[in-house]
Motif scaffolding. Structure first.
Motif: not given
Length: 405
Positions: A60-77
């Motif tokens: 899952a982490l490797q897959d996540r690195l294929t996408r942007g690393l901007g701010y995540p859902q800070l209001m609650g994922d």
């Protein structure tokens, strides 16, 4: 135990994987546990496991690195919130509202936030000793008063001393910090004890912050029950949880505070404001993967840990019989009483210098380590390979095995 039932094959596969840990590989430059002391030291101190991270999480982490690393859902994922709600329901926190889930950069900041938000300087905060040291640090560092009740040794396990608890509470007490499962004794408070603790909190009108970080590492036969499973105490309880202990991901800091009263969560968040920080995008991905796909890995790991726990207890009984230790009901941390040994007064130094074993010293788990309360106790991390555990115990026995006169 968390996760599906294990087949004999899966347990054997996990045992084989964990039995071939290479100390040279574990001692990489990014590991605090393996680099703080000398190269010949076996580290059995800080609470992380030597086991590889679950493949589902790595994928899952490797897959996540294929996408942007901007701010995540800070209001609650939304996805993680739903998964946390579902997991909490299995431990008794049914009908937890989404507004009652707030992500944290780790569980320890949640302990500090609870003390800061729910008490004022000079107020009393109740806890039970020995206890994970950030409990009393969060009280002392914020100018509150530690009101401690020591657990009692019943001869078969560590138990709550109800008289001591009643003696510690005063009209200034506002909050009880509960460690459940308990670190360092490894107790999982049972239904009767939880019931009495709830009655106690209601009688004394206390808020409760229940640190349940080790819940998924329970060896108990009964399912784990959260303190706030009883609706009577839900409005006064903040439950702290996270994946880092169960899934061995302490380097990806994340946690959550849970309450059926969203106003209580808002109170904690408002009190610490921008001081708290937020979890990273990768830590959110990690926890999602752990909750969605990590069950089989966790079940196999807990089974291996149970074997290590039993091996440790058998070794102590045969080779270090003056050492008192009760088989932990959760965690991979054993609490050993070696006060009968002549080296009890300098046990940490002796084990480090002569056995080349690093452990946590007992006084760390009391409010003032300088007073040497719990001197002669040690906390030992057994979350390693059976081979490394055996070598470590043989080293300890080689130094301490002479016993007492």
């Amino acid at each position: 135990m968390t996760g599906p039932n294990l087949s004999t094959t899966s347990v054997l596969e996990a045992a084989d994987a964990y039995s071939h840990l290479d100390p040279a590989a574990l001692r990489h430059a990014d590991s605090l546990k393996w680099t703080l002391y000398g190269e010949d030291v076996i580290p059995m101190w800080v609470a992380d496991m030597d086991y590889p991270v679950a493949p589902a999480i790595l994928n899952a982490l490797q897959d996540r690195l294929t996408r942007g690393l901007g701010y995540p859902q800070l209001m609650g994922d939304p996805l993680l919130t739903r998964l946390i709600q579902e997991k909490a329901a299995t431990q008794g926190l049914t009908d937890l509202p989404a507004e009652g889930v707030a992500l944290l950069p780790g569980v320890v900041p949640g302990i500090f936030a609870a003390v800061h938000a729910l008490t004022a300087p000079g107020d009393g905060v109740l806890t039970m000793l020995p206890v994970y040291h950030p409990f009393h640090l969060s009280i002392n560092d914020q100018r509150r008063v530690v009101q401690a009740a020591a657990l009692k040794d019943s001869g078969t396990r560590w138990e709550i001393d109800w008289e001591a608890l009643e003696g510690a509470v005063t009209p200034s007490t506002r909050l009880m910090l509960l460690c459940h499962p308990h670190n360092p004794t490894g107790r999982v408070w049972d239904a009767e004890e939880l019931g009495k603790l709830r009655d106690f909190a209601l009688e004394h009108n206390l808020y409760v912050c229940s640190d349940e970080l080790h819940a998924d590492l329970s060896f108990a036969d009964a399912p784990f029950e959260s303190f706030a499973a009883d609706p009577r105490v839900r409005g006064r309880t903040v439950t702290l949880t996270g994946p880092c202990k169960a899934f061995n991901t302490a380097g990806l800091g994340i946690g959550a505070m849970l309450s059926h009263d969203p106003a209580l969560i808002k109170r904690l968040k408002t009190a610490v404001g921008g001081l708290m920080g937020h979890p990273s995008a990768l830590s959110i991905t990690m926890w999602q993967a752990a909750l969605q796909e990590g069950g089989p890995w966790l079940a196999e790991t807990v089974a291996y840990l149970r074997g290590n726990r039993d091996f440790l207890q058998a070794f102590l009984a045969e080779r270090l019989p003056y050492t008192k230790s009760y088989a932990v009901e959760s965690t991979y941390l054993a609490w050993l009483d070696v006060r009968l040994h002549p080296h009890a007064g300098d046990i940490q130094q002796v084990l480090l210098e002569q056995a080349r074993i690093a452990i946590h010293n007992g006084p760390l788990f009391a409010p003032d380590p300088q007073k040497a309360d719990y001197q002669g106790f040690i906390r030992v991390n057994f979350a390693t390979s059976r081979a490394l555990l055996t070598e470590a115990l043989e080293r300890i026995a080689g130094v301490l095995g002479g016993g007492v006169e």
